[in-house]
Structures are given as C-alpha cells and as structure tokens.
Design a protein around this motif. Sequence first.
Motif, PDB file in Angstrom:
ATOM      1  N   UNK A 210       3.436   6.540 -16.285  1.00  0.00           N
ATOM      2  CA  UNK A 210       4.885   6.612 -16.157  1.00  0.00           C
ATOM      3  C   UNK A 210       5.451   5.692 -15.079  1.00  0.00           C
ATOM      4  N   UNK A 211       4.859   5.659 -13.917  1.00  0.00           N
ATOM      5  CA  UNK A 211       5.377   4.809 -12.849  1.00  0.00           C
ATOM      6  C   UNK A 211       4.766   3.414 -12.939  1.00  0.00           C
ATOM      7  N   UNK A 212       5.578   2.377 -12.919  1.00  0.00           N
ATOM      8  CA  UNK A 212       5.037   1.016 -12.999  1.00  0.00           C
ATOM      9  C   UNK A 212       4.320   0.563 -11.736  1.00  0.00           C
ATOM     10  N   UNK A 213       4.416   1.315 -10.657  1.00  0.00           N
ATOM     11  CA  UNK A 213       3.703   0.922  -9.432  1.00  0.00           C
ATOM     12  C   UNK A 213       2.536   1.858  -9.135  1.00  0.00           C
ATOM     13  N   UNK A 214       2.260   2.794 -10.017  1.00  0.00           N
ATOM     14  CA  UNK A 214       1.229   3.800  -9.774  1.00  0.00           C
ATOM     15  C   UNK A 214      -0.103   3.438 -10.391  1.00  0.00           C
ATOM     16  N   UNK A 215      -1.181   3.923  -9.781  1.00  0.00           N
ATOM     17  CA  UNK A 215      -2.517   3.736 -10.346  1.00  0.00           C
ATOM     18  C   UNK A 215      -3.457   4.800  -9.790  1.00  0.00           C
ATOM     19  N   UNK A 216      -4.587   4.923 -10.458  1.00  0.00           N
ATOM     20  CA  UNK A 216      -5.658   5.797  -9.983  1.00  0.00           C
ATOM     21  C   UNK A 216      -6.914   4.966  -9.832  1.00  0.00           C
ATOM     22  N   UNK A 217      -7.655   5.210  -8.779  1.00  0.00           N
ATOM     23  CA  UNK A 217      -8.833   4.410  -8.476  1.00  0.00           C
ATOM     24  C   UNK A 217      -9.949   4.676  -9.464  1.00  0.00           C
ATOM     25  N   UNK A 218     -10.677   3.602  -9.811  1.00  0.00           N
ATOM     26  CA  UNK A 218     -11.871   3.767 -10.610  1.00  0.00           C
ATOM     27  C   UNK A 218     -13.023   4.288  -9.780  1.00  0.00           C
ATOM     28  N   UNK A 219     -12.926   4.163  -8.473  1.00  0.00           N
ATOM     29  CA  UNK A 219     -13.941   4.632  -7.537  1.00  0.00           C
ATOM     30  C   UNK A 219     -13.569   4.161  -6.150  1.00  0.00           C
ATOM     31  N   UNK A 220     -14.333   4.581  -5.167  1.00  0.00           N
ATOM     32  CA  UNK A 220     -14.065   4.151  -3.800  1.00  0.00           C
ATOM     33  C   UNK A 220     -13.241   5.141  -3.021  1.00  0.00           C
ATOM     34  N   UNK A 221     -13.012   4.805  -1.761  1.00  0.00           N
ATOM     35  CA  UNK A 221     -12.352   5.685  -0.807  1.00  0.00           C
ATOM     36  C   UNK A 221     -10.868   5.354  -0.725  1.00  0.00           C
ATOM     37  N   UNK A 222      -9.968   6.264  -1.133  1.00  0.00           N
ATOM     38  CA  UNK A 222      -8.536   5.967  -1.047  1.00  0.00           C
ATOM     39  C   UNK A 222      -8.081   5.656   0.369  1.00  0.00           C
ATOM     40  N   UNK A 223      -8.611   6.388   1.357  1.00  0.00           N
ATOM     41  CA  UNK A 223      -8.183   6.166   2.740  1.00  0.00           C
ATOM     42  C   UNK A 223      -8.535   4.760   3.207  1.00  0.00           C
ATOM     43  N   UNK A 224      -9.704   4.287   2.826  1.00  0.00           N
ATOM     44  CA  UNK A 224     -10.105   2.932   3.215  1.00  0.00           C
ATOM     45  C   UNK A 224      -9.185   1.895   2.590  1.00  0.00           C
ATOM     46  N   UNK A 225      -8.799   2.119   1.336  1.00  0.00           N
ATOM     47  CA  UNK A 225      -7.895   1.186   0.665  1.00  0.00           C
ATOM     48  C   UNK A 225      -6.525   1.182   1.334  1.00  0.00           C
ATOM     49  N   UNK A 226      -6.032   2.358   1.693  1.00  0.00           N
ATOM     50  CA  UNK A 226      -4.734   2.447   2.369  1.00  0.00           C
ATOM     51  C   UNK A 226      -4.780   1.701   3.700  1.00  0.00           C
ATOM     52  N   UNK A 227      -5.834   1.954   4.485  1.00  0.00           N
ATOM     53  CA  UNK A 227      -5.945   1.278   5.787  1.00  0.00           C
ATOM     54  C   UNK A 227      -6.066  -0.234   5.611  1.00  0.00           C
ATOM     55  N   UNK A 228      -6.858  -0.647   4.653  1.00  0.00           N
ATOM     56  CA  UNK A 228      -7.065  -2.075   4.453  1.00  0.00           C
ATOM     57  C   UNK A 228      -5.834  -2.811   3.965  1.00  0.00           C
ATOM     58  N   UNK A 229      -4.918  -2.090   3.347  1.00  0.00           N
ATOM     59  CA  UNK A 229      -3.704  -2.731   2.826  1.00  0.00           C
ATOM     60  C   UNK A 229      -2.593  -2.815   3.858  1.00  0.00           C
ATOM     61  N   UNK A 230      -2.817  -2.234   5.040  1.00  0.00           N
ATOM     62  CA  UNK A 230      -1.761  -2.214   6.044  1.00  0.00           C
ATOM     63  C   UNK A 230      -0.588  -1.334   5.649  1.00  0.00           C
ATOM     64  N   UNK A 231      -0.831  -0.352   4.800  1.00  0.00           N
ATOM     65  CA  UNK A 231       0.235   0.560   4.386  1.00  0.00           C
ATOM     66  C   UNK A 231       0.988   0.126   3.154  1.00  0.00           C
ATOM     67  N   UNK A 232       0.602  -0.989   2.547  1.00  0.00           N
ATOM     68  CA  UNK A 232       1.302  -1.453   1.348  1.00  0.00           C
ATOM     69  C   UNK A 232       0.763  -0.797   0.075  1.00  0.00           C
ATOM     70  N   UNK A 233      -0.378  -0.174   0.207  1.00  0.00           N
ATOM     71  CA  UNK A 233      -0.898   0.713  -0.823  1.00  0.00           C
ATOM     72  C   UNK A 233      -0.993   2.086  -0.181  1.00  0.00           C
ATOM     73  N   UNK A 234      -0.573   3.107  -0.922  1.00  0.00           N
ATOM     74  CA  UNK A 234      -0.499   4.432  -0.318  1.00  0.00           C
ATOM     75  C   UNK A 234      -0.823   5.497  -1.345  1.00  0.00           C
ATOM     76  N   UNK A 235      -1.244   6.647  -0.864  1.00  0.00           N
ATOM     77  CA  UNK A 235      -1.402   7.814  -1.728  1.00  0.00           C
ATOM     78  C   UNK A 235      -0.015   8.410  -1.940  1.00  0.00           C
ATOM     79  N   UNK A 236       0.369   8.543  -3.209  1.00  0.00           N
ATOM     80  CA  UNK A 236       1.710   9.065  -3.498  1.00  0.00           C
ATOM     81  C   UNK A 236       1.751   9.614  -4.924  1.00  0.00           C
ATOM     82  N   UNK A 237       2.242  10.810  -5.069  1.00  0.00           N
ATOM     83  CA  UNK A 237       2.370  11.418  -6.384  1.00  0.00           C
ATOM     84  C   UNK A 237       3.254  10.553  -7.277  1.00  0.00           C
ATOM     85  N   UNK A 238       2.902  10.501  -8.554  1.00  0.00           N
ATOM     86  CA  UNK A 238       3.663   9.663  -9.474  1.00  0.00           C
ATOM     87  C   UNK A 238       5.107  10.129  -9.602  1.00  0.00           C
TER      88      UNK A 238
END
Length: 456
Positions: A210-238
């Motif tokens: 539904x959301x054009x900016x939303x996705x779910x990870x195929x694997x890996x650590x969400x927190x690591x991805x958020x930190x590595x993106x500098x906050x431009x990727x975030x955990x957020x309900x669709x």
Amino acid sequence: MSRAVAARRVAFDTLRAVHESDAYANLLLPAAIGRAGLSTADAALATELTYGTLRRQGTYDAVIAIAADRPVTDIDPGVLDALRLGVHQLLSTRVASHAAVHESVELARTAGGRGAAGFANAVLRRVSRDTPGDWMTHVAESARSDDEQLGLLFSHPVWVVRAFRRALAAEGRADELEALLTADNASPRVTMAALPDLADAPGDARRTPYSPIGFRLGGGDPDALVRGSGGRIRVQDEGSQLAALALTRAVPVTAGERWLDLCAGPGGKTAVLAAEALRNDARLEANEISPARAGLVRQALAGVPMDVPVSEEDGRTRAAEAPGTYDRILVDAPCTGLGALRRRPEARWRKSPSDVPALTQLQRELLDAAIGALKPGGIVAYVTCSPHLAETAGVVADIRREWEGALEEVSAREVVTALAEADPGLPAQADGSGRTQLWPHRHNTDAMSISLLRRV
C-alpha cells in the motif's frame, strides 16, 4: 543464573514495571535486554514472554481465577505477574511444563516469599493438568454474556470489543470482529520506510502493498540498517506512512507551500512530511507539547537535510497563533491508541470508556484550531491510531457541522487507493464519508483512521 532463567527474569521485571509504574514495554524491554547481556535467542525468548503475556493477560487472569478459586484482585501483584508468565508458557509456548512451573514458582518466591511460592506451585500445577483447549472451554463457560466471552477468550476489555464491533459495522463488516481480535494478539511484522528521494530500500527487500515508500526486509538487522542510513530509513508501520502521504499527495504541491505537523511526537510522520516537503520545495514546521517527545521529533528529523523548527506548545494555542497561514496541516491527534494494540498490548488495560469524552473534546479542539490556521484551499489531515467511531467519524462530523459551508471533504479513501500498488479494499463508511480506515486483520497495519478536509 542460566541464560533462559535470565530471560524469564527480564520478562518478569518488565511486567512488574508495566503494572507498577505504567511503563511501556516497547521502551523498557530493549534496554533491559541490553543490561542483561542476553543472546539473540534469549532476547527473543524474553520478548515473546513479555509481549505474549501482556497480549493474553485478560485470558490468563480468567484461567488463574478459576485455578486459584479466587479473584485475581485478591492475589499479590508480584505473585500474579509470576503466575501470568507461567500460564503463558504452559498454554501458549513449547516451554517444558516442569521448567515453566519451576521458574515461575521461583519468581513468585522472590515476590512474596515461601507462602507465595507454595500458592503459585499449586495454581500452576492445576493449570498444567488441562490442555489449552480445555482451559478455553473453562474460560468461555465462566463468562456472563457473549461480549464478555469474546473479551475473555481474545483478551480485550468488553468495551473495546463493542467499540470494534461498531467500527466494523460502519463498513458492513461486523462479521470480521473475531479476525480483528485475533490479529491484535499476533506479533506485528517489522515494516520499514525509506524516506522519499533520500533513501532506497535494499535490493532484497519486499515492497509493501500500500505505501510506496514501505518495505519489509528479506533478512538482516533492522536496527543496523536504520543506523547505517543516518535515519533516512526507519522502522515505521505502513499505516503511519500512509497517514503522512495522504496529506502530501492529496493534491499536487505548489512550490513554497507552508506545512504544519501540529501534534508531531514521536516524529515518524514528521520525517515523512519533511522528506516530502524537501522534494516539493515546501516548508515544514512541527509542534509537540511534550518536551521529551519534541526531542524525539528532532531526532527523527536528523536524516532530512532541511531546517524544520519544532515548537513546544499546546497545539490549540500554536494553531490559533497563525490564522490563515498553512497550506497543509497534519493533526495526528492524541487518542485511545486502540489501533496499535499489537505493538502496545498493555494499552488495552490502561484505557476505559470514561477516557473517551475528554479525548474527543481535545480532538475536536485541535482539529478546529487547525482548520482556522489553514489558508483558503488548504487541507488538513485528521488522523487517529484508533478505529473508535467517537474519535473518528464523530469528531469529523461535529467539526463539519461547526464549519458548515466552509469545508469540503477530499476522499482519503481515493487518495490511499491511488497510492497503493495492491487494492486495499477500502469500502464506503456508513456515514457516506471518504474516511479511510485501515485494519490489522485486513491490511497488516495499525488501525489507522485518516480523514482529509479542505477549507473553502
């Protein structure tokens, strides 16, 4: 202390803090896991024990009352939390019965001494003698009405069961009540957002429907991805993503527009608004009455390279200070939070019907002030993380009567459907409005309500 015992202790301490100090498990548990140095597997166990026990607390209390032959209000609170933890393991996990009983008895001993341990041992051994199915039959037979039976079996207060039934009936879907209650007791999937034009989803990610900016990870650590993106990727309900995007994409943006996020904390929607403002050459301001939550808003904005001033005022005052100023305003109003019970299961036990009138009064005042701060042609998005009709359709209907002739509705249902890649199946509401109501059991989102009103 073994690692499994440490995980149970973390879960027990979190339950005690939730019930003694009104703490929120989603804020407290990660820090407790870190302090205990739990492994990934034991952290998962502590998380399952904590959230599973909180989600099913109403059902487990009914089981305990039957097994103990006394009301749970007569049981010491610390001992009761140990019993809840034990019953969850016996009825809803694969933990060996002897381990579940022994460790829960030890927790009861620390809470209430030898006598409490003996009592807990007797209750849990009584529970262990019957199957989970048998216990659901016992619980169902203890109910005094059909609604109470649903509340006990699905672990929701009766007033919430009734509010959900009315909200579903407004869409002609009252028969989906049990599916909704079941979804509330399931662990939500982790959903991510990549801020538009600032970040991309990883190559192995699965786009949300539904959301054009939303996705779910195929694997890996969400927190690591958020930190590595500098906050431009975030955990957020669709649903949260869609609430912000419905406002920014309801009609085309004109460069230089001025936007306001009136009740911005904790800042997830604010970050999406800021990215959208940046890509459309608009300006965004944010407001949050709570200083602590205002700090979270500033943190959420760290990944967006634009200046977003964050004020700390009552939203009603903030909007009243700027009549006829803004092109778009988001009113993500304080509400009962009944739409996010998957994520904050303890919230179902903290609210009561008596909370609703004061909240709806505040919601009306915030929305009224926001409309006064709109330019002619400006749009306000009124959003609640609740499907309760008094907080959604009722508030909007009251405001439209007060502003009769000065407001027109933009169909949020059409806007969200146009954003979506898959058909979200959003039916008309019983009141004929264009309000969008998302649902955990239908959309795998929080039960977010979105209305769009244009000042004319």
